[in-house]
Design an enzyme around this catalytic site. Structure first.
Site, PDB file in Angstrom:
ATOM      1  N   HIS A   1     -66.019-129.997-107.692  1.00 60.73           N
ATOM      2  CA  HIS A   1     -65.175-129.089-108.482  1.00 60.73           C
ATOM      3  C   HIS A   1     -64.266-129.939-109.351  1.00 60.73           C
ATOM      4  O   HIS A   1     -63.887-131.042-108.970  1.00 60.73           O
ATOM      5  CB  HIS A   1     -64.309-128.224-107.561  1.00 60.73           C
ATOM      6  CG  HIS A   1     -63.187-127.545-108.295  1.00 60.73           C
ATOM      7  ND1 HIS A   1     -63.374-126.392-109.021  1.00 60.73           N
ATOM      8  CD2 HIS A   1     -61.871-127.910-108.474  1.00 60.73           C
ATOM      9  CE1 HIS A   1     -62.221-126.049-109.592  1.00 60.73           C
ATOM     10  NE2 HIS A   1     -61.300-126.956-109.273  1.00 60.73           N
TER      11      HIS A   1
ATOM     12  N   ASN B   1     -73.330-127.900-106.405  1.00 60.29           N
ATOM     13  CA  ASN B   1     -73.221-128.829-107.538  1.00 60.29           C
ATOM     14  C   ASN B   1     -72.233-129.961-107.293  1.00 60.29           C
ATOM     15  O   ASN B   1     -71.669-130.519-108.230  1.00 60.29           O
ATOM     16  CB  ASN B   1     -72.884-128.046-108.816  1.00 60.29           C
ATOM     17  CG  ASN B   1     -71.613-127.234-108.675  1.00 60.29           C
ATOM     18  OD1 ASN B   1     -70.917-127.340-107.679  1.00 60.29           O
ATOM     19  ND2 ASN B   1     -71.289-126.445-109.687  1.00 60.29           N
TER      20      ASN B   1
ATOM     21  N   TYR C   1     -60.971-119.597-105.287  1.00 61.03           N
ATOM     22  CA  TYR C   1     -61.955-119.099-106.252  1.00 61.03           C
ATOM     23  C   TYR C   1     -61.721-117.633-106.622  1.00 61.03           C
ATOM     24  O   TYR C   1     -62.639-116.956-107.088  1.00 61.03           O
ATOM     25  CB  TYR C   1     -63.364-119.308-105.721  1.00 61.03           C
ATOM     26  CG  TYR C   1     -63.902-120.712-105.958  1.00 61.03           C
ATOM     27  CD1 TYR C   1     -64.026-121.222-107.257  1.00 61.03           C
ATOM     28  CD2 TYR C   1     -64.309-121.536-104.911  1.00 61.03           C
ATOM     29  CE1 TYR C   1     -64.521-122.500-107.492  1.00 61.03           C
ATOM     30  CE2 TYR C   1     -64.811-122.814-105.134  1.00 61.03           C
ATOM     31  CZ  TYR C   1     -64.914-123.295-106.431  1.00 61.03           C
ATOM     32  OH  TYR C   1     -65.406-124.554-106.664  1.00 61.03           O
TER      33      TYR C   1
ATOM     34  N   GLU D   1     -53.790-126.063-108.953  1.00 56.00           N
ATOM     35  CA  GLU D   1     -54.726-126.484-107.901  1.00 56.00           C
ATOM     36  C   GLU D   1     -54.193-127.694-107.135  1.00 56.00           C
ATOM     37  O   GLU D   1     -54.365-127.792-105.916  1.00 56.00           O
ATOM     38  CB  GLU D   1     -56.104-126.758-108.513  1.00 56.00           C
ATOM     39  CG  GLU D   1     -56.749-125.469-109.035  1.00 56.00           C
ATOM     40  CD  GLU D   1     -58.101-125.646-109.706  1.00 56.00           C
ATOM     41  OE1 GLU D   1     -58.746-124.624-109.996  1.00 56.00           O
ATOM     42  OE2 GLU D   1     -58.523-126.809-109.960  1.00 56.00           O
TER      43      GLU D   1
ATOM     44  N   LYS E   1     -67.563-131.335-102.821  1.00 56.55           N
ATOM     45  CA  LYS E   1     -67.939-130.124-102.088  1.00 56.55           C
ATOM     46  C   LYS E   1     -68.776-130.455-100.839  1.00 56.55           C
ATOM     47  O   LYS E   1     -69.298-131.571-100.712  1.00 56.55           O
ATOM     48  CB  LYS E   1     -68.706-129.187-103.033  1.00 56.55           C
ATOM     49  CG  LYS E   1     -67.832-128.657-104.195  1.00 56.55           C
ATOM     50  CD  LYS E   1     -68.599-127.649-105.043  1.00 56.55           C
ATOM     51  CE  LYS E   1     -67.737-127.109-106.185  1.00 56.55           C
ATOM     52  NZ  LYS E   1     -68.461-126.113-107.006  1.00 56.55           N
TER      53      LYS E   1
HETATM   54  N1  UDP Z   1     -71.368-120.889-109.206  1.00 58.26           N
HETATM   55  C1  UDP Z   1     -72.473-120.261-108.630  1.00 58.26           C
HETATM   56  N2  UDP Z   1     -73.323-119.530-109.433  1.00 58.26           N
HETATM   57  C2  UDP Z   1     -73.096-119.387-110.772  1.00 58.26           C
HETATM   58  C3  UDP Z   1     -71.975-119.999-111.346  1.00 58.26           C
HETATM   59  C4  UDP Z   1     -71.131-120.755-110.528  1.00 58.26           C
HETATM   60  O1  UDP Z   1     -72.695-120.377-107.422  1.00 58.26           O
HETATM   61  O2  UDP Z   1     -73.884-118.701-111.449  1.00 58.26           O
HETATM   62  C5  UDP Z   1     -70.463-121.678-108.341  1.00 58.26           C
HETATM   63  C6  UDP Z   1     -70.583-123.187-108.558  1.00 58.26           C
HETATM   64  O3  UDP Z   1     -70.429-123.836-107.313  1.00 58.26           O
HETATM   65  C7  UDP Z   1     -69.430-123.460-109.507  1.00 58.26           C
HETATM   66  C8  UDP Z   1     -68.368-122.489-108.984  1.00 58.26           C
HETATM   67  O4  UDP Z   1     -69.119-121.317-108.628  1.00 58.26           O
HETATM   68  O5  UDP Z   1     -69.008-124.798-109.471  1.00 58.26           O
HETATM   69  C9  UDP Z   1     -67.299-122.109-109.985  1.00 58.26           C
HETATM   70  O6  UDP Z   1     -67.918-121.670-111.172  1.00 58.26           O
HETATM   71  P1  UDP Z   1     -67.390-122.135-112.593  1.00 58.26           P
HETATM   72  O7  UDP Z   1     -68.032-121.276-113.625  1.00 58.26           O
HETATM   73  O8  UDP Z   1     -65.890-122.193-112.568  1.00 58.26           O
HETATM   74  O9  UDP Z   1     -68.017-123.604-112.759  1.00 58.26           O
HETATM   75  P2  UDP Z   1     -67.326-125.065-112.735  1.00 58.26           P
HETATM   76  O10 UDP Z   1     -65.959-124.939-113.351  1.00 58.26           O
HETATM   77  O11 UDP Z   1     -67.288-125.511-111.288  1.00 58.26           O
HETATM   78  O12 UDP Z   1     -68.254-125.921-113.552  1.00 58.26           O
HETATM   79 MG    MG Z   2     -64.432-123.606-112.900  1.00 57.52          MG
END
Ligand code: UDP
Ligand code: MG
Length: 139
Positions: free
Chosen positions: A117, A114, A51, A128, A11
């Site tokens: 992805h 974080n 997303y 994807e 990211k």
């Molecule tokens: N995210 C965020 N706030 C939250 C949860 C997720 O900004 O409370 C963002 C974060 O960058 C995350 C992405 O949205 O990686 C997608 O969320 P997901 O729950 O799919 O997490 P991931 O699969 O990336 O662990």
């Molecule tokens: Mg996810």
């Protein structure tokens, strides 16, 4: 033994802190292979579509802004059980809860910024990969 492919993104936060090599290193050290790699900037429509599953969530707007704030590196990753193994080396969504040996533990900042992805299952991985590597030859 099932060889799988999964999809990853370094990211914008991690690209900005010169952590592309560090992320690739952790992926490779788990025994997974990078079979596609491309630096790109996500357009707003691409980020919104990618997303879309989160479009009702309160963080969606900020997430789209974050993902379009700078260049990303998109990755096709291959290996046995690649989807689950890459998720494991990524660490949990909240970087603050991520163990030190994980990518998010090493390079993430918080629950939004974080570092990476990763696809959450084999079907999402296929979709994807098609979204970002359609028409491109993978190794
Ligand atoms: N995210 C965020 N706030 C939250 C949860 C997720 O900004 O409370 C963002 C974060 O960058 C995350 C992405 O949205 O990686 C997608 O969320 P997901 O729950 O799919 O997490 P991931 O699969 O990336 O662990
Ligand atoms: Mg996810």
């Amino acid at each position: 033994m099932t060889i799988e492919r999964t999809f990853g993104i370094v990211k914008p936060d991690a690209v900005a802190k010169n952590a592309v090599g560090g992320v690739v290193d952790l992926v490779e050290k788990t025994g997974l292979k990078i079979v596609g790699l491309r630096l790109m900037r996500l357009s707003e429509p691409q980020a919104r579509a990618f997303y879309a599953v989160h479009k009702e969530r309160p963080f969606y707007g900020d997430l789209v802004r974050f993902m379009t704030s700078g260049p990303c590196v998109v990755m096709a990753i291959e290996g046995e059980n690649a989807v689950a193994r890459y998720r494991e080396v990524m660490g949990p969504t909240d970087s603050k809860k991520a163990p030190a040996g994980t990518i998010r533990g090493a390079y993430g900042t918080d629950i939004e910024k974080n570092a990476v992805h990763g696809s959450d299952g084999p079907d999402t991985a296929k979709a994807e990969l098609a979204f970002f590597f359609a028409g491109l030859e993978l190794a």
